[in-house]
Design a protein around this motif. Sequence first.
Motif, short mmCIF file in Angstrom:
data_model
loop_
_atom_site.label_atom_id
_atom_site.label_comp_id
_atom_site.label_asym_id
_atom_site.label_seq_id
_atom_site.Cartn_x
_atom_site.Cartn_y
_atom_site.Cartn_z
N VAL A 103 -7.43 -5.36 7.43
CA VAL A 103 -6.10 -4.94 7.90
C VAL A 103 -5.79 -3.53 7.39
O VAL A 103 -5.36 -2.66 8.15
N PHE A 104 -6.03 -3.32 6.11
CA PHE A 104 -5.73 -2.02 5.51
C PHE A 104 -6.55 -0.91 6.16
O PHE A 104 -6.03 0.16 6.50
N PHE B 254 0.83 -1.20 0.00
CA PHE B 254 0.00 0.00 0.00
C PHE B 254 0.86 1.25 0.00
O PHE B 254 2.06 1.21 0.30
N VAL B 255 0.22 2.35 -0.35
CA VAL B 255 0.86 3.65 -0.47
C VAL B 255 0.06 4.64 0.36
O VAL B 255 -1.18 4.59 0.38
N CYS B 256 0.74 5.54 1.06
CA CYS B 256 0.06 6.64 1.75
C CYS B 256 0.66 7.97 1.29
O CYS B 256 1.85 8.06 0.99
N THR C 155 -1.44 -3.04 12.07
CA THR C 155 -2.32 -4.20 12.21
C THR C 155 -1.71 -5.38 11.45
O THR C 155 -1.64 -5.33 10.23
N PRO C 156 -1.28 -6.43 12.15
CA PRO C 156 -1.11 -6.55 13.60
C PRO C 156 0.15 -5.80 14.04
O PRO C 156 0.93 -5.36 13.20
N LEU D 23 -3.82 4.02 -0.28
CA LEU D 23 -4.32 3.15 -1.34
C LEU D 23 -3.67 1.79 -1.18
O LEU D 23 -2.48 1.69 -0.89
N ARG D 24 -4.43 0.72 -1.41
CA ARG D 24 -3.88 -0.62 -1.23
C ARG D 24 -3.91 -1.42 -2.53
O ARG D 24 -4.70 -1.14 -3.44
N ASP D 25 -3.04 -2.42 -2.59
CA ASP D 25 -3.12 -3.41 -3.63
C ASP D 25 -4.13 -4.45 -3.13
O ASP D 25 -3.82 -5.27 -2.27
N ASN D 26 -5.37 -4.39 -3.64
CA ASN D 26 -6.43 -5.22 -3.08
C ASN D 26 -6.32 -6.69 -3.46
O ASN D 26 -7.14 -7.51 -3.05
#
Length: 430
Positions: free
Chosen positions: A344-345, A320-322, A381-382, A334-337
């Motif tokens: 978690v994301f 993911f990117v922030c 997380t975690p 944004l996440r790689d779904n």
Amino acid sequence: MAEQFRSLCSLAIFVVVLSLLSSVCAILNPTPRPLEPVPGFQDFRYLASARGDTVVLTGPDASFRENLHSAGAVQPATGIGFAWGSYSGNALTSALGAANSLELEIQCGFDGPRGFPSSGNGVFGCYIQDTTFEIACAGGSYSLGPPPAGSYFRLGVGFDHACALSFPLNLIDPEKFVLLDEASRSLFYSSITLDCWGTEVFETPGGISNFAPASADPSDPFVDVVAGYQFTCVRRLSGLVFCGGFTTLTDNAGAQISRTAVSGTVPGGTFFGNIEAGPSNWCGVTETNNLQCGGDGLVSALTTSSVSFERGHLSVGLTFVCYLEDSTKQAQCLRDNTVLNEVVFTGIASGIANIRSLFVVVGYNYACITDTDFVVTCSQTPPLIPDVPAAVNTVPCTLSTDPCSGVEVTTFSSPLYTCNERACLPGFQY
């Protein structure tokens, strides 16, 4: 952007990409800072996350992960750098003890014979020192060798190498971070060099060969450098980006699964106002404030808009990117779904949301921000890394005893400080 872009625009006839450059000059040209050497010269990063090796797990729980989980921050009142985290579950922490640090980059240690990190190695950091602009490195198991001598304004630290951009210190006011005069600008441009040190374990042991294609150009100098696991990218004043080295994925035993020349992932003719490196990928903010990514990392296909150009406002992880949104300066992620679980994301992203921030960094299943009170907060997380060391967000201060010719106001300065701050408001007499 700054006045420097105007100088570059006036020289556009000498640049091969004339038509494209003109659009960049129009867009990347906000109110200039007088005598700023290059755009964002004064924007140093006080928050960092390390770039560990990327492992593709096999078997029934096949997934991707990083071995290294660590973060670092500079305490703004003292300039002391801290790094904390773990490697493969072994807790590692390092107070770098660097006073008057301008910028910190952190990474994991590695052992020379294998070329891989080991659980006995720690987190190390390299930083740019205030006033002298020299580079120093310290921490758990720093083994890249002595950094080059000289003055530097940008720094990128990878797994087995580091690179920095040098400049002539005698051309600037080191207290104000500006040129001594406008006549010094062309000499400043022509004097910027890219210096690298360390060893590329998987490419040319004992040497650095990442940047043969990206030679210096006095009319379009380097203005930023970032480093990933085994690659480095530079950005020029025009916004053109060049990358060298390789993005690498390994299996559980450290054997290579994927190895891609990162130079082939950079789109030609695209201009970027900001770039950041992930473990085995990179992302940049284009001239239209759009996010664009490349490399073997899992977020290479992510795109979005309204991303800030400012340094430290974008961070790239494996899954993911922030970034800080351009107008609100609040973190968006944004996440790689296909890989990162939505629950978690969401847990990670919500922990840093709706907070106006100065910096953002991401790691493997965690993200950290520095808010406008310079308080560092991490969401994970975690849990993978220790809590932010108390010393990072606790800074001793003293009250002013100077005579006050106005109204004296005593307030709590912010959560960063442990005492009250006394201010004297002008215009009001006793």
